[in-house]
Design a protein around this motif. Structure first.
Motif, short mmCIF file in Angstrom:
data_model
loop_
_atom_site.label_atom_id
_atom_site.label_comp_id
_atom_site.label_asym_id
_atom_site.label_seq_id
_atom_site.Cartn_x
_atom_site.Cartn_y
_atom_site.Cartn_z
N GLU A 11 0.83 -1.21 0.00
CA GLU A 11 0.00 0.00 0.00
C GLU A 11 0.86 1.27 0.00
OE1 GLU A 11 -3.34 -2.27 2.53
OE2 GLU A 11 -2.90 -0.28 3.26
N ASP A 12 1.95 1.23 0.78
CA ASP A 12 2.85 2.40 0.80
C ASP A 12 3.46 2.65 -0.57
OD1 ASP A 12 2.38 2.97 3.41
OD2 ASP A 12 4.18 2.00 4.20
N LEU A 13 3.81 1.57 -1.26
CA LEU A 13 4.40 1.72 -2.59
C LEU A 13 3.38 2.22 -3.61
CD1 LEU A 13 6.49 -1.57 -2.64
CD2 LEU A 13 7.46 0.70 -3.06
N MET A 14 2.12 1.90 -3.36
CA MET A 14 1.07 2.25 -4.32
C MET A 14 0.54 3.67 -4.11
SD MET A 14 -0.95 -1.35 -4.12
CE MET A 14 -2.33 -0.98 -5.16
N GLU A 15 0.84 4.21 -2.94
CA GLU A 15 0.28 5.51 -2.59
C GLU A 15 0.50 6.60 -3.65
OE1 GLU A 15 1.24 6.73 1.40
OE2 GLU A 15 -0.09 8.46 1.16
N PRO A 16 1.75 6.76 -4.17
CA PRO A 16 1.95 7.80 -5.19
C PRO A 16 1.11 7.54 -6.44
CG PRO A 16 4.06 6.95 -4.39
CD PRO A 16 3.01 6.07 -3.83
N LEU A 17 0.69 6.31 -6.64
CA LEU A 17 -0.14 5.99 -7.81
C LEU A 17 -1.62 6.16 -7.49
CD1 LEU A 17 1.67 2.65 -8.81
CD2 LEU A 17 2.22 4.96 -9.58
N LEU A 18 -1.89 6.66 -6.28
CA LEU A 18 -3.27 6.88 -5.80
C LEU A 18 -4.07 5.57 -5.77
CD1 LEU A 18 -4.03 10.23 -7.65
CD2 LEU A 18 -3.14 9.92 -5.33
N LYS A 19 -3.38 4.50 -5.41
CA LYS A 19 -4.08 3.21 -5.30
C LYS A 19 -4.01 2.71 -3.87
CE LYS A 19 -4.11 1.38 -9.91
NZ LYS A 19 -3.81 0.22 -10.73
N SER A 20 -4.98 1.84 -3.51
CA SER A 20 -5.07 1.39 -2.12
C SER A 20 -5.35 -0.11 -2.06
CB SER A 20 -6.21 2.13 -1.43
OG SER A 20 -7.43 1.74 -2.05
N ARG A 21 -5.61 -0.59 -0.86
CA ARG A 21 -5.91 -2.01 -0.66
C ARG A 21 -7.16 -2.41 -1.45
NH1 ARG A 21 -6.44 -4.69 5.24
NH2 ARG A 21 -4.52 -3.51 5.50
N GLU A 22 -8.09 -1.49 -1.51
CA GLU A 22 -9.31 -1.73 -2.29
C GLU A 22 -8.96 -2.19 -3.71
OE1 GLU A 22 -12.51 -1.55 -1.50
OE2 GLU A 22 -13.39 -1.54 -3.52
N HIS A 23 -7.95 -1.54 -4.31
CA HIS A 23 -7.55 -1.91 -5.68
C HIS A 23 -6.94 -3.31 -5.71
CE1 HIS A 23 -7.64 2.52 -5.97
NE2 HIS A 23 -8.17 2.26 -7.14
N ILE A 24 -6.19 -3.63 -4.66
CA ILE A 24 -5.57 -4.97 -4.61
C ILE A 24 -6.67 -6.03 -4.62
CG2 ILE A 24 -4.16 -6.55 -3.24
CD1 ILE A 24 -2.54 -4.19 -2.26
N ILE A 25 -7.67 -5.84 -3.77
CA ILE A 25 -8.76 -6.82 -3.67
C ILE A 25 -9.54 -6.87 -5.00
CG2 ILE A 25 -10.86 -7.48 -2.39
CD1 ILE A 25 -8.39 -7.66 -0.62
N GLN A 26 -9.80 -5.69 -5.57
CA GLN A 26 -10.50 -5.65 -6.86
C GLN A 26 -9.72 -6.41 -7.93
OE1 GLN A 26 -13.37 -4.64 -7.53
NE2 GLN A 26 -14.00 -3.13 -6.02
N ASP A 27 -8.40 -6.18 -7.94
CA ASP A 27 -7.56 -6.85 -8.95
C ASP A 27 -7.54 -8.36 -8.74
OD1 ASP A 27 -7.03 -4.46 -10.12
OD2 ASP A 27 -4.95 -4.28 -9.43
N LEU A 28 -7.58 -8.77 -7.49
CA LEU A 28 -7.63 -10.21 -7.21
C LEU A 28 -8.92 -10.79 -7.77
CD1 LEU A 28 -6.64 -12.80 -5.59
CD2 LEU A 28 -8.17 -11.99 -3.78
N LEU A 29 -10.03 -10.13 -7.47
CA LEU A 29 -11.34 -10.67 -7.86
C LEU A 29 -11.52 -10.63 -9.38
CD1 LEU A 29 -13.62 -9.20 -5.03
CD2 LEU A 29 -12.61 -11.48 -5.18
N SER A 30 -10.90 -9.65 -10.04
CA SER A 30 -11.05 -9.57 -11.49
C SER A 30 -10.07 -10.49 -12.21
CB SER A 30 -10.84 -8.13 -11.96
OG SER A 30 -9.46 -7.81 -11.87
N GLY A 31 -9.13 -11.07 -11.48
CA GLY A 31 -8.18 -11.98 -12.09
C GLY A 31 -6.90 -11.29 -12.55
#
Lengths: 272, 319
Positions: B96-116
């Motif tokens: 999450e810390d690494l993703m912060e400058p990209l304006l991404k969060s844990r929510e995106h990680i879970i979404q990406d998991l579910l979308s494959g």
């Protein structure tokens, strides 16, 4: 008078009442810890998964302590007491055996977090009052165990209280869900207070304080919290599904026992 | 402070040179430090996949938590699976810390998991059919994980290296926990012994695949080169697989178990284990979420995500 294990083993009446109480305590924690273990990996967020699992482990640990005391009192091996008793011999409150929600933990588990919060919060509060009383129990090993257990319950109670107040305080859907969960929990809550047919014996032998005192203390503890959240506590609770202390249980327990003994039953004489 | 601002004024190639210099001298890169884009993206991919694999990895073993055959085993496996969730949490925080400058969060990680879009480790797509599998996962899957993770203990990215330090320490307990289950079965009845042989037979290919293909020819891409260039890892997939063989084959054999690969042997002249390659086309399918249990396990996460949405919403309300 205080009893050591050796003394408890000699006095038949004391032995039988003590074992009854220990079965109630052990079976309550065992089945609710089992329900908690079904939640693993499914909690609302990862941090909660870790915290909830700690609580379930503590509860299972308490069950191990109580089953261990029964083993010391010559009732049977702790493992067999946990795994090999049919539903009708179980003493847990019915509220604690109820499923977490629709589905099973393996298939389509549409579990109800509001129910988990309300059941855990109410149970933990009542257990904490019982454990506080057990610190003065006439059975010395139990009074010693209670001191250790009480320290852990402080954190469990704080955890569930935090969830309860946040979800109710948030209003909207969360409040509605918590209220629905309370409507499902209160009608069976008396089962958690109950000591069953042994209640008078427990008091006479100074094993634990009375159901009524525990109930009053719990209501006193909860009333300000209910008031601050603007909700009402019902005037009376209920024992609608029956009294688990008398060996009355539901299909939910039957199904749970089948799952939790699946490997144990492959070969009961084997060492696992 | 003065140094930071003068660094900020440097052109990118000079910043990169300074960055590489730091890495070469063994200095750790921290979350707020400047880093080249491909370093950041490689770390995000690696660490979010690692984190989510810990979480998905809890699911096969979790199937056996309520069924564990004794009080002692129930307590131990509950704690073990909880640790895996804890590792997932620790790693997702790093990602999450690494993703912060990209304006991404844990929510995106879970979404990406579910979308494959975000893959999880091949081994956690497999079926855990028996209690023997619960033991084997702890013993050999966690054993394999120790080998790959130890390889990154000195990773150039400080937060990841520190998280791995704790994770590896716990994984050692897990491997012992798994080994204890396996030992009890190995010393048990005929049926119990057969249970572990069956587990080994079914899990063998997945264990070989655990370390990933030897090179990019199998899956079209490989992050091995870039992770080695940036000193995130030191050994290749094949070297790690060989380490696994050297450590575990003697142990498997000493329990009287048979390897489901009659060609397996140690070639003394080459100093390498010779073995039959698993079916790498199957590996490709598995990591595309077409493994035996991929859909079912993703479904569990999806249910947890959707049916608890109201909880997360309620948590965002200040009470």
């Amino acid at each position: 008078m205080k009893y050591t294990k050796e003394e408890a083993l000699i006095h038949k009446e004391y032995h039988s009442a003590l074992c009854e109480l220990l079965f109630q305590l052990a079976d309550d924690d065992f089945i609710l810890a089992y329900r908690g273990s079904e939640w693993l990996g499914l909690a609302p967020h990862i941090e909660e998964d870790v915290a909830f699992s700690s609580i379930s482990q503590d509860m299972m640990g308490h069950a191990v302590i109580f089953y261990g005391m029964l083993e010391d009192l010559g009732i049977g091996k702790a493992n067999d007491l946990a795994h090999d008793r049919p539903a009708e011999e179980r003493k847990n409150a019915i509220l604690l055996e109820r499923v977490n929600g629709p589905g099973t933990y393996l298939h389509e588990p549409h579990y109800d977090w509001a129910f988990a919060v309300v059941r855990s919060y109410f149970y933990t509060g009542i257990k904490k009052i019982k454990i506080a009383s057990l610190k003065n129990s006439s059975y010395i090993p139990l009074s010693q165990a209670a001191v250790k257990i009480e320290m852990e319950l402080y954190y469990h109670l704080l955890h569930w209280k935090t969830w309860f107040t946040q979800l109710l305080g948030a209003g909207g859907e969360a409040k509605k869900r918590i209220e629905d969960a309370m409507a499902a929990v209160f009608p069976d809550l008396d089962g958690v207070f109950s000591f069953g047919a042994a209640r008078t014996m427990f008091i006479r032998l100074a094993l634990i304080t009375s159901e009524e005192e525990i109930r009053q203390e719990w209501i006193q503890m909860m009333r300000p919290i209910f008031e601050s959240l603007g909700i009402n506590m019902p005037n009376s609770f209920g024992l609608e599904s029956g009294n688990g202390r008398d060996g009355v249980h539901t299909e939910d327990l039957e199904a749970a026992l089948k799952t939790l003994t699946e490997v144990y039953r492959i070969d009961q004489t084997a060492s696992w | 402070m003065a140094e930071t601002s003068s660094f900020d004024l440097l052109p990118d190639e000079q910043r990169l040179a300074r960055f590489m210099e730091r890495i070469e001298t063994g200095e750790k890169i921290e979350a707020d430090d400047w880093m080249p884009e491909d370093y950041r993206m490689t770390l995000i991919k690696l660490i979010s996949m690692h984190g989510i694999s810990e979480i998905m990895g809890a699911l096969p073993e979790k199937e056996w938590v309520p069924k564990a055959p004794s009080l002692k085993r129930k307590l131990a496996i509950m704690a073990k699976v909880q640790d895996e969730m804890g590792h997932g949490q620790l790693l997702l925080r790093v990602a999450e810390d690494l993703m912060e400058p990209l304006l991404k969060s844990r929510e995106h990680i879970i979404q990406d998991l579910l979308s494959g879009k975000l893959k999880f480790h091949n081994v956690f797509h497999m079926e855990a059919k028996t209690w023997g599998d619960a033991g084997l996962i702890g013993w050999l899957v966690d054993g394999a994980a120790i080998i790959t993770q130890t390889n990154m203990l000195n990773a150039s990215y400080g937060p990841y290296a520190r998280a791995l330090k704790r994770i590896c320490a716990e994984e050692v307990f897990h491997a012992q926990h798994g080994e204890a289950i396996i030992m009890a079965l190995a010393e048990g009845t005929g049926k119990q012994k057969a249970m572990i042989q069956d587990s080994i037979d079914r899990w063998w290919d997945a264990l070989l695949m655990f370390f990933g293909p030897g090179d990019a020819s199998t899956t079209g891409t490989s992050k091995q080169d870039i992770t080695m260039k940036y000193k995130i890892r030191t050994k290749t997939n094949e070297e790690l697989r060989q380490d696994f063989f050297s450590k575990y084959i003697p142990r498997v054999l000493s329990l009287g178990l048979k390897l489901p690969d009659e060609t397996m042997h140690f070639d003394k002249t080459e100093g390498l284990w010779k073995y039959r390659q698993p079916d790498w086309s199957q590996f490709k399918q598995i990591i595309k979420n077409n493994g035996p249990k991929s859909r079912e396990r993703l479904r569990l996460r999806e249910i947890s995500y959707t049916s608890n949405k109201w909880v997360l919403e309620a948590l965002s309300v200040r009470v």
